[in-house]
Design an enzyme around this catalytic site. Structure first.
Site, PDB file in Angstrom:
ATOM      1  N   GLU A   1     -14.429  31.521  10.261  1.00  0.00           N
ATOM      2  CA  GLU A   1     -15.871  31.431  10.701  1.00  0.00           C
ATOM      3  C   GLU A   1     -16.259  31.829   8.755  1.00  0.00           C
ATOM      4  OE1 GLU A   1     -17.415  34.315  10.079  1.00  0.00           O
ATOM      5  OE2 GLU A   1     -15.798  36.121   8.955  1.00  0.00           O
TER       6      GLU A   1
ATOM      7  N   PHE B   1     -24.438  47.762  -3.185  1.00  0.00           N
ATOM      8  CA  PHE B   1     -24.881  46.507  -2.153  1.00  0.00           C
ATOM      9  C   PHE B   1     -25.873  46.659  -1.755  1.00  0.00           C
ATOM     10  CE2 PHE B   1     -25.145  42.400   0.051  1.00  0.00           C
ATOM     11  CZ  PHE B   1     -25.874  42.136  -1.338  1.00  0.00           C
TER      12      PHE B   1
ATOM     13  N   HIS C   1     -18.887  34.339   2.603  1.00  0.00           N
ATOM     14  CA  HIS C   1     -17.204  35.175   2.735  1.00  0.00           C
ATOM     15  C   HIS C   1     -16.955  34.021   3.912  1.00  0.00           C
ATOM     16  CE1 HIS C   1     -16.715  38.633   5.916  1.00  0.00           C
ATOM     17  NE2 HIS C   1     -16.790  36.912   6.826  1.00  0.00           N
TER      18      HIS C   1
ATOM     19  N   ARG D   1     -17.608  37.254  15.588  1.00  0.00           N
ATOM     20  CA  ARG D   1     -17.836  35.636  14.703  1.00  0.00           C
ATOM     21  C   ARG D   1     -16.808  35.011  15.004  1.00  0.00           C
ATOM     22  NH1 ARG D   1     -20.300  38.526  10.635  1.00  0.00           N
ATOM     23  NH2 ARG D   1     -18.486  38.219   8.947  1.00  0.00           N
TER      24      ARG D   1
ATOM     25  N   HIS E   1     -13.750  49.383  -1.224  1.00  0.00           N
ATOM     26  CA  HIS E   1     -15.050  48.141  -0.794  1.00  0.00           C
ATOM     27  C   HIS E   1     -16.065  49.060  -0.144  1.00  0.00           C
ATOM     28  CE1 HIS E   1     -16.760  46.177   2.865  1.00  0.00           C
ATOM     29  NE2 HIS E   1     -16.778  45.033   1.519  1.00  0.00           N
TER      30      HIS E   1
ATOM     31  N   SER F   1     -13.732  35.309  -0.442  1.00  0.00           N
ATOM     32  CA  SER F   1     -15.788  36.131  -0.409  1.00  0.00           C
ATOM     33  C   SER F   1     -16.004  36.284  -1.666  1.00  0.00           C
ATOM     34  CB  SER F   1     -14.539  37.624   0.147  1.00  0.00           C
ATOM     35  OG  SER F   1     -16.198  38.415   0.170  1.00  0.00           O
TER      36      SER F   1
HETATM   37  C1  HEM Z   1     -18.059  43.084   5.237  1.00  0.00           C
HETATM   38  C2  HEM Z   1     -20.825  43.768   0.783  1.00  0.00           C
HETATM   39  C3  HEM Z   1     -17.022  41.547  -1.336  1.00  0.00           C
HETATM   40  C4  HEM Z   1     -14.440  42.065   2.905  1.00  0.00           C
HETATM   41  C5  HEM Z   1     -19.058  43.212   3.878  1.00  0.00           C
HETATM   42  C6  HEM Z   1     -20.789  43.612   4.176  1.00  0.00           C
HETATM   43  C7  HEM Z   1     -21.938  43.664   2.677  1.00  0.00           C
HETATM   44  C8  HEM Z   1     -19.986  44.266   2.075  1.00  0.00           C
HETATM   45  C9  HEM Z   1     -23.274  43.868   3.218  1.00  0.00           C
HETATM   46  C10 HEM Z   1     -21.773  43.754   5.627  1.00  0.00           C
HETATM   47  C11 HEM Z   1     -22.532  41.784   5.928  1.00  0.00           C
HETATM   48  C12 HEM Z   1     -22.951  41.896   7.203  1.00  0.00           C
HETATM   49  O1  HEM Z   1     -21.877  41.902   8.211  1.00  0.00           O
HETATM   50  O2  HEM Z   1     -23.364  41.085   7.014  1.00  0.00           O
HETATM   51  C13 HEM Z   1     -19.785  43.180   0.227  1.00  0.00           C
HETATM   52  C14 HEM Z   1     -20.705  42.756  -1.634  1.00  0.00           C
HETATM   53  C15 HEM Z   1     -19.250  42.187  -2.142  1.00  0.00           C
HETATM   54  C16 HEM Z   1     -17.968  42.279  -0.918  1.00  0.00           C
HETATM   55  C17 HEM Z   1     -21.919  42.783  -2.062  1.00  0.00           C
HETATM   56  C18 HEM Z   1     -19.245  42.110  -4.122  1.00  0.00           C
HETATM   57  C19 HEM Z   1     -19.985  41.546  -5.094  1.00  0.00           C
HETATM   58  C20 HEM Z   1     -15.996  41.494  -0.701  1.00  0.00           C
HETATM   59  C21 HEM Z   1     -14.421  40.934  -0.982  1.00  0.00           C
HETATM   60  C22 HEM Z   1     -13.666  41.276   0.175  1.00  0.00           C
HETATM   61  C23 HEM Z   1     -14.849  41.421   1.255  1.00  0.00           C
HETATM   62  C24 HEM Z   1     -14.112  40.553  -1.942  1.00  0.00           C
HETATM   63  C25 HEM Z   1     -12.552  41.018   0.656  1.00  0.00           C
HETATM   64  C26 HEM Z   1     -11.876  39.873   0.165  1.00  0.00           C
HETATM   65  C27 HEM Z   1     -15.343  42.015   3.208  1.00  0.00           C
HETATM   66  C28 HEM Z   1     -14.924  42.447   4.645  1.00  0.00           C
HETATM   67  C29 HEM Z   1     -15.982  42.241   5.912  1.00  0.00           C
HETATM   68  C30 HEM Z   1     -17.083  42.909   5.011  1.00  0.00           C
HETATM   69  C31 HEM Z   1     -13.555  41.548   5.409  1.00  0.00           C
HETATM   70  C32 HEM Z   1     -16.315  42.078   7.436  1.00  0.00           C
HETATM   71  C33 HEM Z   1     -15.831  43.328   7.928  1.00  0.00           C
HETATM   72  C34 HEM Z   1     -16.504  43.201   9.447  1.00  0.00           C
HETATM   73  O3  HEM Z   1     -17.945  42.412   9.880  1.00  0.00           O
HETATM   74  O4  HEM Z   1     -15.773  43.820  10.236  1.00  0.00           O
HETATM   75  N1  HEM Z   1     -19.238  43.023   2.292  1.00  0.00           N
HETATM   76  N2  HEM Z   1     -17.851  42.533   0.457  1.00  0.00           N
HETATM   77  N3  HEM Z   1     -16.228  42.233   0.626  1.00  0.00           N
HETATM   78  N4  HEM Z   1     -16.466  42.226   3.796  1.00  0.00           N
HETATM   79 FE1  HEM Z   1     -17.677  42.592   2.110  1.00  0.00          FE
END
Ligand code: HEM
Length: 334
Positions: free
Chosen positions: A132, A291, A307, A167, A284, A204
């Site tokens: 996804e 953000f 992502h 998703r 995280h 991501s």
């Molecule tokens: C979900 C912010 C980087 C792993 C999210 C969400 C936000 C967020 C706001 C919720 C998104 C949604 O469902 O609408 C950020 C920001 C990042 C960042 C601002 C960098 C500036 C990363 C990185 C990884 C990561 C580098 C891993 C390599 C995840 C995962 C979710 C997630 C796995 C999904 C969780 C779920 O739906 O169960 N992130 N993230 N994120 N993020 Fe990040």
């Protein structure tokens, strides 16, 4: 209009629960890339090189012509060791025709692994039900979205923990978590690593090239340092939380110069491990909080996030390392 992230042609009778809260309306719009109806499986290949001038070693000719990938990105992982300059240059290549990829691999694998320096190949080929990709913006596709036929309208399944799994089409009726371990096989100077269970890959990405003024300042001084800490944590201590390998890459332009786009690239034992880290680990949550605060204060953002997440069976993976240092990719977790 809000629609499901799962396209109609991949919708089946749901036998497994979703985590979408009752009556949920996402606070902001996000969109998923829609695969063409005839897409069955995609191939995502990461080709890495460790050399004095690794960017110069990236193979333009191998990525053109017959059986060429549909989309290619170039990126750089900075070295994590000042004594070991200058890091890995990486080509990310996407195919939507696994047979074309097989042909490409048969033609180019040996030459790639035998090239100067350390060489590695990390490949998965998830079925269309097992990947996804989501983004906040529908312009400028990234990664596997280049293989899509377009974007959805706003989707329901985002902005709550667990939405990544909801998703993914296969989550309707399949348990995606199949924890295994890593087995190693040597073939001359090539180390082949075989996961015994399904693995989960996340790319991501962040693009701050449209930001200016306060927002840019906040990204660079508040969000990015936290992102870097999270990426460092996973690189150093990932195996303790189910992350076998994590890299923090900067995208390069056609001349090999860095642009204002980065991505985290993580190989995880299972999607459940990745969920646990994103939902509960301070590294995280710190990225997430900084953000969300920025978006609330500015009533929106021009930072572009996307992502892509895939889950692939062991026989849909290939990990090979030739003459690489022992912190490279999955070698790190052995
Ligand atoms: C979900 C912010 C980087 C792993 C999210 C969400 C936000 C967020 C706001 C919720 C998104 C949604 O469902 O609408 C950020 C920001 C990042 C960042 C601002 C960098 C500036 C990363 C990185 C990884 C990561 C580098 C891993 C390599 C995840 C995962 C979710 C997630 C796995 C999904 C969780 C779920 O739906 O169960 N992130 N993230 N994120 N993020 Fe990040």
């Amino acid at each position: 209009m809000t629609e499901s992230a799962i396209p109609e042609h991949l919708t089946v009778e749901r036998t497994r629960p979703v985590r979408t809260p009752d009556g949920f309306t996402p606070p902001s719009p996000s969109f998923v890339a829609r695969p063409p109806l005839d897409q069955r499986q995609v191939v995502m290949a990461y080709l890495g090189v460790q050399a004095e001038d690794p960017v110069a070693e990236l193979p333009p000719e191998a990525l053109a012509g017959d059986a060429a990938p549909r989309h290619v990105d170039r990126a750089l992982v900075p070295s994590d060791d000042p004594g070991r300059a200058p890091g890995d240059a990486v080509v990310v290549a996407y195919w939507d025709d696994p047979e074309a990829f097989d042909h490409w691999l048969a033609t180019h694998r040996r030459a790639w692994l035998d090239g100067p320096g350390g060489r590695w190949l990390e490949v998965i080929r998830p079925r269309v039900e097992r990947y996804e990709t989501i983004t906040g913006r529908r312009s400028r596709p990234e990664g596997v979205a280049h293989l899509a036929q377009g974007y959805s309208d706003q989707v329901l399944e985002h902005a709550y923990w667990g939405s990544m799994r909801d998703r993914m089409p296969a989550s309707q009726d399949e348990d995606l978590d199949d924890p295994g371990h890593l087995e190693v096989e040597r073939d001359g100077d090539v180390v082949r690593v075989r996961p015994t269970g399904s693995v989960c890959l996340i790319r991501s990405g962040q693009d701050w090239s449209d930001t200016a003024g306060d927002e840019r300042e906040r990204y660079l001084t508040d969000i990015e340092p936290r992102l870097r800490e999270g990426m460092d944590f996973l690189h150093e201590e990932g195996p303790d939380v189910g992350c076998w390998s994590n890299r923090y890459l900067t995208v390069l332009d056609d001349d090999g110069a860095p642009v204002e786009r980065t991505f985290g690239l993580g190989w995880w034992r299972t999607m459940a491990d990745l969920e646990r880290w994103s939902e509960s680990h301070p590294s995280h949550l710190a990225i997430f909080d900084s953000f969300v605060k920025l978006v609330a204060e500015q009533r929106g953002t021009t930072i572009r996030l996307y992502h892509e997440v895939s889950v692939a069976h062991p026989d849909e993976c290939l990990f090979e390392y030739a003459r690489c240092h022992d912190r490279t990719g999955l070698l790190r977790a052995l």
